[in-house]
Design a protein around this motif. Structure first.
Motif, PDB file in Angstrom:
ATOM      1  N   ASP A 279      62.027  68.985  71.173  1.00  0.00           N
ATOM      2  CA  ASP A 279      62.584  69.248  72.499  1.00  0.00           C
ATOM      3  C   ASP A 279      64.039  69.702  72.447  1.00  0.00           C
ATOM      4  O   ASP A 279      64.599  70.088  73.476  1.00  0.00           O
ATOM      5  CB  ASP A 279      62.457  68.017  73.390  1.00  0.00           C
ATOM      6  N   GLU A 280      64.656  69.681  71.266  1.00  0.00           N
ATOM      7  CA  GLU A 280      66.041  70.135  71.124  1.00  0.00           C
ATOM      8  C   GLU A 280      66.067  71.600  70.669  1.00  0.00           C
ATOM      9  O   GLU A 280      65.600  71.933  69.582  1.00  0.00           O
ATOM     10  CB  GLU A 280      66.786  69.276  70.107  1.00  0.00           C
ATOM     11  N   PHE A 281      66.636  72.459  71.519  1.00  0.00           N
ATOM     12  CA  PHE A 281      66.668  73.893  71.227  1.00  0.00           C
ATOM     13  C   PHE A 281      67.354  74.200  69.902  1.00  0.00           C
ATOM     14  O   PHE A 281      66.850  74.979  69.087  1.00  0.00           O
ATOM     15  CB  PHE A 281      67.385  74.632  72.366  1.00  0.00           C
TER      16      PHE A 281
ATOM     17  N   ASP B  13      57.695  71.241  73.936  1.00  0.00           N
ATOM     18  CA  ASP B  13      57.089  69.998  74.407  1.00  0.00           C
ATOM     19  C   ASP B  13      55.645  69.917  73.945  1.00  0.00           C
ATOM     20  O   ASP B  13      55.095  70.867  73.385  1.00  0.00           O
ATOM     21  CB  ASP B  13      57.188  69.864  75.932  1.00  0.00           C
ATOM     22  N   GLY B  14      55.018  68.770  74.195  1.00  0.00           N
ATOM     23  CA  GLY B  14      53.676  68.530  73.701  1.00  0.00           C
ATOM     24  C   GLY B  14      52.629  69.436  74.317  1.00  0.00           C
ATOM     25  O   GLY B  14      51.708  69.907  73.635  1.00  0.00           O
ATOM     26  N   VAL B  15      52.739  69.682  75.623  1.00  0.00           N
ATOM     27  CA  VAL B  15      51.758  70.529  76.308  1.00  0.00           C
ATOM     28  C   VAL B  15      51.767  71.931  75.717  1.00  0.00           C
ATOM     29  O   VAL B  15      50.711  72.524  75.440  1.00  0.00           O
ATOM     30  CB  VAL B  15      52.046  70.572  77.826  1.00  0.00           C
ATOM     31  N   GLU B  16      52.961  72.464  75.529  1.00  0.00           N
ATOM     32  CA  GLU B  16      53.089  73.797  74.948  1.00  0.00           C
ATOM     33  C   GLU B  16      52.556  73.821  73.519  1.00  0.00           C
ATOM     34  O   GLU B  16      51.870  74.766  73.110  1.00  0.00           O
ATOM     35  CB  GLU B  16      54.558  74.233  74.962  1.00  0.00           C
ATOM     36  N   ALA B  17      52.843  72.768  72.752  1.00  0.00           N
ATOM     37  CA  ALA B  17      52.386  72.695  71.362  1.00  0.00           C
ATOM     38  C   ALA B  17      50.863  72.684  71.276  1.00  0.00           C
ATOM     39  O   ALA B  17      50.263  73.392  70.453  1.00  0.00           O
ATOM     40  CB  ALA B  17      52.961  71.448  70.693  1.00  0.00           C
ATOM     41  N   ILE B  18      50.234  71.879  72.110  1.00  0.00           N
ATOM     42  CA  ILE B  18      48.772  71.787  72.104  1.00  0.00           C
ATOM     43  C   ILE B  18      48.152  73.120  72.486  1.00  0.00           C
ATOM     44  O   ILE B  18      47.178  73.566  71.879  1.00  0.00           O
ATOM     45  CB  ILE B  18      48.309  70.668  73.065  1.00  0.00           C
ATOM     46  N   SER B  19      48.704  73.761  73.502  1.00  0.00           N
ATOM     47  CA  SER B  19      48.201  75.062  73.939  1.00  0.00           C
ATOM     48  C   SER B  19      48.314  76.103  72.826  1.00  0.00           C
ATOM     49  O   SER B  19      47.378  76.873  72.576  1.00  0.00           O
ATOM     50  CB  SER B  19      48.971  75.525  75.180  1.00  0.00           C
TER      51      SER B  19
ATOM     52  N   PRO C  96      59.561  63.783  74.742  1.00  0.00           N
ATOM     53  CA  PRO C  96      59.509  63.286  76.114  1.00  0.00           C
ATOM     54  C   PRO C  96      58.191  63.650  76.796  1.00  0.00           C
ATOM     55  O   PRO C  96      57.442  64.490  76.300  1.00  0.00           O
ATOM     56  CB  PRO C  96      60.686  64.017  76.777  1.00  0.00           C
ATOM     57  N   ASN C  97      57.920  63.032  77.911  1.00  0.00           N
ATOM     58  CA  ASN C  97      56.757  63.327  78.757  1.00  0.00           C
ATOM     59  C   ASN C  97      55.438  62.984  78.069  1.00  0.00           C
ATOM     60  O   ASN C  97      54.874  61.927  78.315  1.00  0.00           O
ATOM     61  CB  ASN C  97      56.772  64.794  79.202  1.00  0.00           C
TER      62      ASN C  97
END
Length: 205
Positions: free
Chosen positions: A87-89, A111-117, A136-137
């Motif tokens: 999450d750190e740019f 983030d996790g959602v983006e990674a899974i996608s 996070p999240n």
């Protein structure tokens, strides 16, 4: 890190110092990084003037540095695709630059959602996932389990500013996930040589 400033910068500096003081997670990461590298931190504070944090870390000699550079040349990639999840740019970009320098291809997720996608879309081409342990999240265990459902043979390298045992305890990873999904662990901040050596040991396709 200094929080003493001119009047024109006083409000800005005060906001930074207060955010650091209040953010326990950030302080935990900072102290964890210092301790795992055999360092120490000293704080000087004076009312009305500010606070100075002095961080001490062991020095690396020139000969050690040259040896590390020479070793890194042995661990060049072969165009393998690495998914970096953090999450750190600034951390994502530094890892990307390092990997691309040594002949790896890189995909970035914040983030996790983006990674899974991204993994679901391109899992057959992704050789390994570098995953921060304190996302996070969507918590890290759920991210790993989702990746496993897509590909039971997924290779994951965990990254954290704290020790491996502490990170696993905080994010609640169960022994099965730890045993079958986590191929290795990198303690932040890690040197490029450490990362390259870890990737080489995984024998990526």
């Amino acid at each position: 890190m200094f929080f003493r400033s001119s009047n024109s910068e006083q409000d800005w500096q005060t906001r930074i110092s207060l955010s650091l003081i209040k953010d326990r997670r950030l302080w935990g990461i900072i102290i964890g990084i210092i301790k795992v590298h055999d360092g120490d931190i000293h704080v000087d504070s004076e009312f009305g003037r500010g606070t100075c944090f002095t961080i001490y870390l062991p020095a690396v000699t020139n000969s050690e540095e040259k040896q590390l550079v020479a070793q890194s040349e042995l661990f060049d990639g072969n165009g393998q695709l690495v998914l970096v999840v953090d999450d750190e740019f600034s951390i994502r970009e530094m890892i990307k630059d390092s990997l691309e320098t040594y002949n790896y291809r890189v995909m970035l997720a914040s983030d996790g959602v983006e990674a899974i996608s991204m993994y679901e879309r391109d899992w057959e081409n992704i050789a390994v996932v570098l995953l921060d342990m304190m996302m996070p999240n969507l918590h890290t265990p759920y991210i790993i389990q989702a990746l496993q459902r897509i590909n039971s043979a997924v290779k994951v390298i965990a990254m954290s500013g704290t020790s491996a045992n502490e990170s696993f305890t905080k994010c609640g990873i169960c022994p099965i996930v730890e045993r079958y999904a986590l191929g290795a662990f990198l303690t932040k901040p890690f040197m490029t040589t450490e990362m390259l050596h870890t990737l080489a040991n995984l024998e990526l396709n």
